[in-house]
Design an enzyme around this catalytic site. Structure first.
Site, short mmCIF file in Angstrom:
data_model
loop_
_atom_site.label_atom_id
_atom_site.label_comp_id
_atom_site.label_asym_id
_atom_site.label_seq_id
_atom_site.Cartn_x
_atom_site.Cartn_y
_atom_site.Cartn_z
N GLN A 1 -3.48 -30.78 -17.58
CA GLN A 1 -4.57 -29.96 -17.03
C GLN A 1 -4.02 -29.07 -15.93
O GLN A 1 -3.90 -29.47 -14.77
CB GLN A 1 -5.70 -30.83 -16.50
CG GLN A 1 -6.88 -29.97 -16.07
CD GLN A 1 -8.06 -30.77 -15.63
OE1 GLN A 1 -8.08 -31.99 -15.65
NE2 GLN A 1 -9.08 -30.07 -15.19
N PHE A 2 -3.68 -27.83 -16.29
CA PHE A 2 -3.06 -26.92 -15.34
C PHE A 2 -3.98 -26.58 -14.18
O PHE A 2 -3.51 -26.23 -13.10
CB PHE A 2 -2.56 -25.64 -16.04
CG PHE A 2 -3.61 -24.59 -16.23
CD1 PHE A 2 -3.74 -23.56 -15.30
CD2 PHE A 2 -4.46 -24.61 -17.32
CE1 PHE A 2 -4.70 -22.58 -15.47
CE2 PHE A 2 -5.43 -23.64 -17.49
CZ PHE A 2 -5.55 -22.62 -16.56
N THR A 3 -5.29 -26.73 -14.33
CA THR A 3 -6.21 -26.36 -13.25
C THR A 3 -6.06 -27.27 -12.03
O THR A 3 -6.53 -26.92 -10.95
CB THR A 3 -7.67 -26.35 -13.72
OG1 THR A 3 -8.02 -27.65 -14.19
CG2 THR A 3 -7.88 -25.31 -14.82
#
Length: 146
Positions: A78-80
Site C-alpha cells: 500500500q504505497f499510500t
C-alpha cells in the site's frame, strides 16, 4: 519501510471479484515502501512482524507473537502509507519509492517472510485490490524500520 499491522480473526484480498489471498487468525499488514528503504529494512520488518507481541497470553496480556501463536500472515502492498499529510488537503507521495524499486523490495519482503512462515499470503503489487478483515480487539500498530 512501514508496516501497519492489524491483529485479525480473518482477512482476504480480492482482485476483480476473485479471492487471491486469505488468512485465518493472525496479522494482516499493509506495507509502505519509501525511497530510502533497503533489503535490510525488509529483513528488519519481517523480524518485527513475526516477533511483535500483540496476541494475548493466558492472563490476557499482549505477550505472544505471531510465531508463538502459529498465526497466519497476510502482506498487502500500500504505497499510500508513505504519504506526507502534514499540510494542505491532498497527500504528497514524494517519499514513496519508485514503483520498480518498491515492487522489488516488496517481493523480497514476501520471500523473507515465507522463508520463516511458509504459509504467508500476499496481495498483488500494483493491483486494484479489495481488502477485507475482521480486526480483533481492535489491535493495530504502525511499525517503521527507519
Amino acid at each position: 519501510m512501514i508496516g501497519f499491522l492489524q491483529r485479525v480473526s480473518q482477512a482476504r484480498v480480492d482482485i476483480h471479484g476473485v479471492t487471491t489471498a486469505s488468512i485465518g487468525p493472525g496479522l494482516m499488514v499493509l506495507v509502505g515502501i519509501q525511497q530510502a528503504d533497503t533489503t535490510a529494512d525488509a529483513e528488519r520488518l519481517v523480524q518485527r512482524l513475526l516477533n511483535y507481541r500483540v496476541f494475548p497470553d493466558a492472563q490476557g496480556r499482549m505477550n505472544l507473537s505471531l510465531l508463538d501463536t502459529a498465526g497466519e500472515l497476510l502482506l498487502v502492498p500500500q504505497f499510500t502509507l508513505a504519504a506526507d499529510t502534514r499540510k494542505g488537503n491532498r497527500p504528497s507521495f514524494t517519499s514513496a519509492a519508485e514503483p520498480s524499486v518498491a515492487r522489488s523490495l516488496y517481493a523480497q519482503l514476501v520471500q523473507l517472510a515465507k522463508q520463516q512462515l511458509p504459509g504467508t499470503a500476499s496481495g498483488s503489487f500494483g493491483a486494484d485490490m479489495q481488502v477485507s478483515l475482521t480486526n480483533e480487539g481492535p489491535v493495530s500498530f504502525w511499525l517503521c524500520t527507519g
